[in-house]
Design an enzyme around this catalytic site. Structure first.
Site, PDB file in Angstrom:
ATOM      1  N   TRP A  15       0.833  -1.213   0.000  1.00  0.00           N
ATOM      2  CA  TRP A  15       0.000   0.000   0.000  1.00  0.00           C
ATOM      3  C   TRP A  15       0.860   1.252   0.000  1.00  0.00           C
ATOM      4  CZ3 TRP A  15      -4.113  -1.786  -1.809  1.00  0.00           C
ATOM      5  CH2 TRP A  15      -4.595  -3.035  -1.400  1.00  0.00           C
ATOM      6  N   ASP A  34      -1.171   6.807   6.265  1.00  0.00           N
ATOM      7  CA  ASP A  34      -2.245   5.856   5.975  1.00  0.00           C
ATOM      8  C   ASP A  34      -2.346   4.983   7.215  1.00  0.00           C
ATOM      9  OD1 ASP A  34      -3.841   3.745   5.226  1.00  0.00           O
ATOM     10  OD2 ASP A  34      -2.785   3.312   3.353  1.00  0.00           O
ATOM     11  N   LYS A  57     -11.524  -1.979   8.652  1.00  0.00           N
ATOM     12  CA  LYS A  57     -10.701  -2.845   9.487  1.00  0.00           C
ATOM     13  C   LYS A  57     -10.949  -2.602  10.977  1.00  0.00           C
ATOM     14  CE  LYS A  57      -7.301  -2.554   5.804  1.00  0.00           C
ATOM     15  NZ  LYS A  57      -7.282  -3.906   5.233  1.00  0.00           N
TER      16      LYS A  57
END
Length: 364
Positions: free
Chosen positions: A106, A176, A200
């Site tokens: 990511w 992030d 999540k």
């Protein structure tokens, strides 16, 4: 016909387990929220009822994360992946460059997207060892004139996390935080911008939360699509278009659950205990082993292997038959991964370890 509820222990990396208390409350309110006579799913986002929901979600998040008044909280769509473009489109124009630390897939995608809008400097990377550690950072390599410095605080696929944040001085730190927001205490003032996909640790898929310092708003490049301009969403209280209303409502319920539990400090303690139970077993096991350098281990995502692909597959299959589901590792690394987010009970980890011990005894 008697309906028996058979809940599994869900170790999925995302969308992942939600607190049962939040799901139960949502089920009670499914057909009629309060006295509205309708489901939150059916409600106009402009209604008084809904405005109260989105307002409560924001105030709970501010309280739980101690978000100062000079930061805006935005509830957006498009997942964290849209933020890979939104961040550079809004922030990179200042100097045309940004710094990145590559600690996984990511982080790499965020860098590759930013490269389309300016210069993306790679300060350090752990790709050489399949991202199983967080690289030591040499501050002399940091660009003094970067528009921002980007990190991924927790790496879902590889099971690593930053235990100390880079010192970026006047350069805004952008994080992030998709897979560890609300799992441990962070000082929001250390960041210029935090973004996180909700699926999540916060709520269901469909919502992305952005926490941005006000001085970073209003610098979007001319080419920025209207929907990708933070200014538009900040000025309209995340209501420029229809927000992901139901995802925000479930997130509100999750935040209420977290507050009742004692907030982020309380869940951090539980998370550290949960992770220790699993890591202590992995460190003593003859069959299973963790894949991450010890000092960089995530408390949210725990990857492990037996060293034998067939045995890994047998373990995943047998675990599922016993109610421990979604333990297969990401396709890019194989093996197993237990994601133990806030909603995973300690009992689930204890029972998983008991099962792992049994499996090991049978497969010596």
């Amino acid at each position: 016909e008697v309906f028996t509820l058979n809940r599994v222990y869900n170790f999925s990396a995302g969308p992942s387990a939600l607190p049962e208390a939040a799901l139960e409350k949502a089920s009670k309110e499914m057909l009629s929220y309060g006295s509205s006579g309708m489901s939150v799913m059916e409600m106009s986002h402009r209604s008084k009822d809904y405005e109260a929901i989105i307002g409560r979600a924001e105030s709970l998040l501010r309280e739980l994360m101690c978000i100062p008044d000079n930061y805006k909280v935005l509830f957006l769509q498009g997942g964290a992946s849209s933020q890979f473009a939104m961040v550079p489109l809004n922030l990179m124009g200042k100097t045309g460059k940004a710094d990145f630390v590559i600690t996984g897939q990511w982080a790499k995608k965020a860098m590759q997207e930013a490269k389309r809008y300016g210069q993306a400097n790679i300060i350090a990377s752990s790709e050489d060892a399949v991202y199983n550690y967080i690289p030591e950072l040499d501050e002399s390599k940091f660009s003094k004139d970067a528009s921002y410095f980007h990190i991924t605080t927790n790496n879902t696929i590889y099971g690593t996390r930053y235990t100390k944040l880079p010192n970026t001085g006047d350069v805004p730190l952008v994080a992030d935080m998709s897979s560890n927001i609300l799992s441990e205490v962070y000082d929001v003032t250390k960041f210029g911008l935090i973004y996180a996909g909700a699926q999540k640790n916060m709520g269901p898929a469909g919502l992305t939360t952005v926490i941005i310092r006000e001085d970073l708003i209003g610098n979007a490049m001319d080419i920025t699509p209207t929907m990708f301009n933070y200014q538009i969403h900040a000025d309209n209280g995340s209501m420029y278009n229809t927000p992901p209303t139901y995802s925000i409502y479930i997130t509100m319920l999750v935040l209420e659950w977290l507050k009742e539990l004692g907030g982020v400090p309380a869940i951090q303690k539980i998370n550290e205990e949960k992770a220790a139970i699993l890591y202590d077993f992995l460190d003593s096991s003859k069959l299973f082993k963790g894949t991450v350098v010890k000092k960089d281990r995530s408390i949210m995502n725990v990857p492990f292997v037996t060293g034998d692909n067939d045995l890994d597959a047998a373990f995943i299959k047998e675990a599922a038959s016993k109610g421990f589901v979604n333990l297969k590792g990401h396709r890019s690394v194989g093996g197993m991964r237990a994601s133990i987010y806030n909603a995973m009970l300690t009992e689930g980890v204890v029972k998983l370890v008991e099962f792992m011990k049994e499996f090991e005894a049978k497969n010596k």
